[in-house]
Design a protein around this motif. Structure first.
Motif, PDB file in Angstrom:
ATOM      1  N   ARG A 174       8.300  -9.128  -2.716  1.00 51.26           N
ATOM      2  CA  ARG A 174       8.299 -10.523  -3.157  1.00 51.26           C
ATOM      3  C   ARG A 174       6.985 -10.889  -3.850  1.00 51.26           C
ATOM      4  O   ARG A 174       6.017 -10.144  -3.844  1.00 51.26           O
ATOM      5  N   GLU A 175       7.013 -12.089  -4.462  1.00 51.43           N
ATOM      6  CA  GLU A 175       5.822 -12.732  -5.041  1.00 51.43           C
ATOM      7  C   GLU A 175       5.202 -11.924  -6.177  1.00 51.43           C
ATOM      8  O   GLU A 175       3.970 -11.888  -6.348  1.00 51.43           O
ATOM      9  N   LYS A 223       0.936   2.867  -9.724  1.00 50.62           N
ATOM     10  CA  LYS A 223      -0.422   3.079  -9.214  1.00 50.62           C
ATOM     11  C   LYS A 223      -1.354   1.907  -9.521  1.00 50.62           C
ATOM     12  O   LYS A 223      -2.371   1.713  -8.849  1.00 50.62           O
ATOM     13  N   ASP A 224      -1.019   1.122 -10.550  1.00 46.97           N
ATOM     14  CA  ASP A 224      -1.927   0.036 -10.950  1.00 46.97           C
ATOM     15  C   ASP A 224      -1.158  -1.218 -11.371  1.00 46.97           C
ATOM     16  O   ASP A 224      -1.648  -2.003 -12.179  1.00 46.97           O
ATOM     17  N   GLY A 225       0.043  -1.421 -10.812  1.00 40.79           N
ATOM     18  CA  GLY A 225       0.839  -2.588 -11.176  1.00 40.79           C
ATOM     19  C   GLY A 225       0.602  -3.771 -10.257  1.00 40.79           C
ATOM     20  O   GLY A 225      -0.403  -3.854  -9.544  1.00 40.79           O
ATOM     21  N   ALA A 226       1.565  -4.684 -10.268  1.00 41.57           N
ATOM     22  CA  ALA A 226       1.451  -5.914  -9.488  1.00 41.57           C
ATOM     23  C   ALA A 226       1.560  -5.626  -8.000  1.00 41.57           C
ATOM     24  O   ALA A 226       2.211  -4.681  -7.566  1.00 41.57           O
ATOM     25  N   VAL A 227       0.914  -6.484  -7.207  1.00 39.46           N
ATOM     26  CA  VAL A 227       0.879  -6.345  -5.751  1.00 39.46           C
ATOM     27  C   VAL A 227       1.601  -7.514  -5.098  1.00 39.46           C
ATOM     28  O   VAL A 227       1.469  -8.666  -5.542  1.00 39.46           O
ATOM     29  N   GLY A 228       2.343  -7.209  -4.028  1.00 41.25           N
ATOM     30  CA  GLY A 228       3.020  -8.259  -3.280  1.00 41.25           C
ATOM     31  C   GLY A 228       3.429  -7.748  -1.911  1.00 41.25           C
ATOM     32  O   GLY A 228       3.366  -6.543  -1.642  1.00 41.25           O
ATOM     33  N   PRO A 229       3.861  -8.643  -1.027  1.00 40.01           N
ATOM     34  CA  PRO A 229       4.286  -8.216   0.312  1.00 40.01           C
ATOM     35  C   PRO A 229       5.698  -7.636   0.270  1.00 40.01           C
ATOM     36  O   PRO A 229       6.600  -8.207  -0.337  1.00 40.01           O
ATOM     37  N   MET A 230       5.886  -6.491   0.931  1.00 41.96           N
ATOM     38  CA  MET A 230       7.203  -5.879   1.029  1.00 41.96           C
ATOM     39  C   MET A 230       7.637  -5.877   2.486  1.00 41.96           C
ATOM     40  O   MET A 230       6.851  -5.544   3.378  1.00 41.96           O
ATOM     41  N   SER A 231       8.887  -6.234   2.726  1.00 35.28           N
ATOM     42  CA  SER A 231       9.413  -6.254   4.089  1.00 35.28           C
ATOM     43  C   SER A 231      10.828  -5.697   4.101  1.00 35.28           C
ATOM     44  O   SER A 231      11.488  -5.573   3.066  1.00 35.28           O
ATOM     45  N   TRP A 232      11.278  -5.379   5.272  1.00 36.33           N
ATOM     46  CA  TRP A 232      12.626  -4.850   5.456  1.00 36.33           C
ATOM     47  C   TRP A 232      13.661  -5.893   5.044  1.00 36.33           C
ATOM     48  O   TRP A 232      13.478  -7.092   5.275  1.00 36.33           O
ATOM     49  N   SER A 233      14.771  -5.429   4.480  1.00 39.96           N
ATOM     50  CA  SER A 233      15.828  -6.345   4.047  1.00 39.96           C
ATOM     51  C   SER A 233      16.551  -6.989   5.218  1.00 39.96           C
ATOM     52  O   SER A 233      17.176  -8.040   5.072  1.00 39.96           O
ATOM     53  N   ARG A 283       5.722  -6.188 -15.918  1.00 38.89           N
ATOM     54  CA  ARG A 283       6.914  -5.485 -16.338  1.00 38.89           C
ATOM     55  C   ARG A 283       7.132  -4.250 -15.435  1.00 38.89           C
ATOM     56  O   ARG A 283       6.180  -3.572 -15.052  1.00 38.89           O
ATOM     57  N   PHE A 284       8.381  -3.968 -15.168  1.00 39.97           N
ATOM     58  CA  PHE A 284       8.747  -2.813 -14.333  1.00 39.97           C
ATOM     59  C   PHE A 284      10.187  -2.441 -14.672  1.00 39.97           C
ATOM     60  O   PHE A 284      10.911  -3.204 -15.320  1.00 39.97           O
ATOM     61  N   GLU A 285      10.597  -1.277 -14.227  1.00 39.91           N
ATOM     62  CA  GLU A 285      11.941  -0.771 -14.511  1.00 39.91           C
ATOM     63  C   GLU A 285      12.589  -0.252 -13.225  1.00 39.91           C
ATOM     64  O   GLU A 285      11.889   0.198 -12.309  1.00 39.91           O
ATOM     65  N   PRO A 286      13.931  -0.295 -13.153  1.00 34.46           N
ATOM     66  CA  PRO A 286      14.601   0.365 -12.026  1.00 34.46           C
ATOM     67  C   PRO A 286      14.196   1.840 -11.967  1.00 34.46           C
ATOM     68  O   PRO A 286      14.106   2.515 -12.980  1.00 34.46           O
ATOM     69  N   GLY A 287      13.922   2.312 -10.763  1.00 32.92           N
ATOM     70  CA  GLY A 287      13.466   3.691 -10.594  1.00 32.92           C
ATOM     71  C   GLY A 287      11.967   3.818 -10.449  1.00 32.92           C
ATOM     72  O   GLY A 287      11.470   4.872 -10.020  1.00 32.92           O
ATOM     73  N   ASP A 288      11.202   2.761 -10.820  1.00 35.54           N
ATOM     74  CA  ASP A 288       9.752   2.798 -10.625  1.00 35.54           C
ATOM     75  C   ASP A 288       9.428   2.896  -9.130  1.00 35.54           C
ATOM     76  O   ASP A 288      10.105   2.299  -8.294  1.00 35.54           O
ATOM     77  N   THR A 289       8.376   3.646  -8.808  1.00 30.88           N
ATOM     78  CA  THR A 289       7.993   3.854  -7.412  1.00 30.88           C
ATOM     79  C   THR A 289       7.028   2.764  -6.953  1.00 30.88           C
ATOM     80  O   THR A 289       6.147   2.331  -7.699  1.00 30.88           O
ATOM     81  N   VAL A 290       7.203   2.341  -5.713  1.00 34.59           N
ATOM     82  CA  VAL A 290       6.324   1.356  -5.081  1.00 34.59           C
ATOM     83  C   VAL A 290       5.475   2.074  -4.036  1.00 34.59           C
ATOM     84  O   VAL A 290       5.993   2.895  -3.266  1.00 34.59           O
ATOM     85  N   TYR A 291       4.162   1.761  -4.020  1.00 31.19           N
ATOM     86  CA  TYR A 291       3.216   2.409  -3.114  1.00 31.19           C
ATOM     87  C   TYR A 291       2.501   1.359  -2.257  1.00 31.19           C
ATOM     88  O   TYR A 291       2.511   0.167  -2.580  1.00 31.19           O
ATOM     89  N   THR A 292       1.838   1.832  -1.189  1.00 32.22           N
ATOM     90  CA  THR A 292       0.938   0.933  -0.469  1.00 32.22           C
ATOM     91  C   THR A 292      -0.207   0.563  -1.412  1.00 32.22           C
ATOM     92  O   THR A 292      -0.695   1.394  -2.173  1.00 32.22           O
ATOM     93  N   SER A 293      -0.653  -0.681  -1.323  1.00 33.09           N
ATOM     94  CA  SER A 293      -1.654  -1.176  -2.271  1.00 33.09           C
ATOM     95  C   SER A 293      -3.077  -0.794  -1.891  1.00 33.09           C
ATOM     96  O   SER A 293      -3.961  -0.730  -2.750  1.00 33.09           O
ATOM     97  N   GLY A 294      -3.321  -0.581  -0.599  1.00 35.59           N
ATOM     98  CA  GLY A 294      -4.689  -0.370  -0.130  1.00 35.59           C
ATOM     99  C   GLY A 294      -5.372  -1.665   0.241  1.00 35.59           C
ATOM    100  O   GLY A 294      -6.500  -1.652   0.752  1.00 35.59           O
ATOM    101  N   PHE A 295      -4.703  -2.836  -0.003  1.00 36.11           N
ATOM    102  CA  PHE A 295      -5.277  -4.128   0.391  1.00 36.11           C
ATOM    103  C   PHE A 295      -4.935  -4.369   1.866  1.00 36.11           C
ATOM    104  O   PHE A 295      -4.239  -5.314   2.219  1.00 36.11           O
ATOM    105  N   SER A 296      -5.448  -3.508   2.709  1.00 36.06           N
ATOM    106  CA  SER A 296      -5.046  -3.501   4.104  1.00 36.06           C
ATOM    107  C   SER A 296      -6.122  -2.831   4.935  1.00 36.06           C
ATOM    108  O   SER A 296      -6.803  -1.920   4.467  1.00 36.06           O
ATOM    109  N   SER A 297      -6.274  -3.276   6.154  1.00 34.81           N
ATOM    110  CA  SER A 297      -7.203  -2.612   7.061  1.00 34.81           C
ATOM    111  C   SER A 297      -6.505  -1.496   7.833  1.00 34.81           C
ATOM    112  O   SER A 297      -7.143  -0.792   8.613  1.00 34.81           O
TER     113      SER A 297
END
Length: 279
Positions: free
Chosen positions: A197-198, A177-187, A204-218
């Motif tokens: 990426r980026e 909910k409050d971790g690092a932000v980066g662009p995610m794309s299809w493999s 720090r993060f661990e396998p199994g952690d959930t990734v969410y939309t950042s909200g830095f988007s229109s």
């Protein structure tokens, strides 16, 4: 002795009576047309009754079997309808999404996918809502399990969307909910795989952690779950590249939610909206 004679006499008399009756009927049949007519009519009536009774028994026996077969078919169809209704309800429930902190900025419109592709490098969606339903280009397509795509072209009743399974689509994503932000794309290979990426090395993060939309988007609100971390590697000694397992199965999508930012025109008028890398 008298009793034995009486029994024997009765038997003899009965036999003689039966023989005489048969002989009489035979004579009537062969010698009298009127008598023959009535005897034939009685015989046909008697045989008809026997045939009718036999057919009734057969009919009721076959009717019972038919009723049993129909009952089994009705039970099977009822179970199928119940299963389909349950599956549809589950799909619709998954498609519906509520963003608790959207501040009234977004309109959410349920929709059904009419056609889609998943086996190309540039996959697409055709959605059964269009401009008559308030849909405009740059409307997001989401479910409760992820970002599905972005509407690109709209007609009155349909919308053409670029799928997330597209080499040209990226989503601004956040670890937790409050971790690092980066662009995610299809493999680009696996319909369940994506790459984040980026991500700076200090995070720090661990396998199994959930990734969410950042909200830095229109286009997309913050907090939509996208996937979970599988593993990572360091790129150029400067950032992490993280492999993500997507939550949404793109081969099984039917119902989605279209999310429209009411302020998107005002935001885009400021200029620097670089489409979704971004998005």
């Amino acid at each position: 002795m008298p009793r034995k004679r009486t029994i024997l006499g009765t038997i003899i008399n009965t036999a003689v009576f039966i023989i005489l009756e048969i002989a009489a009927l035979n004579m009537l049949t062969h010698n009298g047309q009127l008598q023959n007519f009535f005897i034939s009519k009685a015989s046909h009536w008697f045989m008809g009754k026997i045939w009718g009774a036999t057919e009734s028994v057969r009919y009721y026996a076959s009717l019972k079997k038919e009723n049993e077969r129909l009952s089994e078919e009705i039970l099977t169809l009822t179970r199928r309808v119940a299963a389909l209704s349950e599956a549809r309800s589950e799909n619709e429930a998954e498609a519906r999404i509520v963003i608790p902190e959207d501040n009234g900025k977004y309109d959410f419109i349920p929709a059904e996918i009419i056609k889609s592709s998943v086996n190309k490098q540039h996959n697409y969606l055709i959605i059964g809502k269009g401009s008559d339903d308030g849909i405009v280009p740059q409307t997001g397509v989401i479910t409760a399990k992820g970002v599905i795509g972005i509407v690109d072209v709209v007609s009155r009743h349909y919308s053409y969307a670029i799928s997330f399974l597209n080499s040209e689509t990226g989503i601004s994503s956040r670890i937790g909910k409050d971790g690092a932000v980066g662009p995610m794309s299809w493999s680009g290979t696996d319909t369940k795989g994506a790459v984040l990426r980026e991500i700076p090395l200090q995070y720090r993060f661990e396998p199994g952690d959930t990734v969410y939309t950042s909200g830095f988007s229109s286009i997309f609100p913050a907090g939509i779950p996208l996937g979970t971390i599988v593993d990572s590697k360091i790129v150029n000694g400067a950032t992490y590249e993280i492999r993500i397992n997507l939550l949404q199965d793109f081969s099984a999508i039917r119902y989605v939610t279209l999310v429209k930012n009411r302020d998107i025109k005002e935001i885009e008028d400021f200029g620097d909206n670089d489409k979704e890398g971004g998005r």
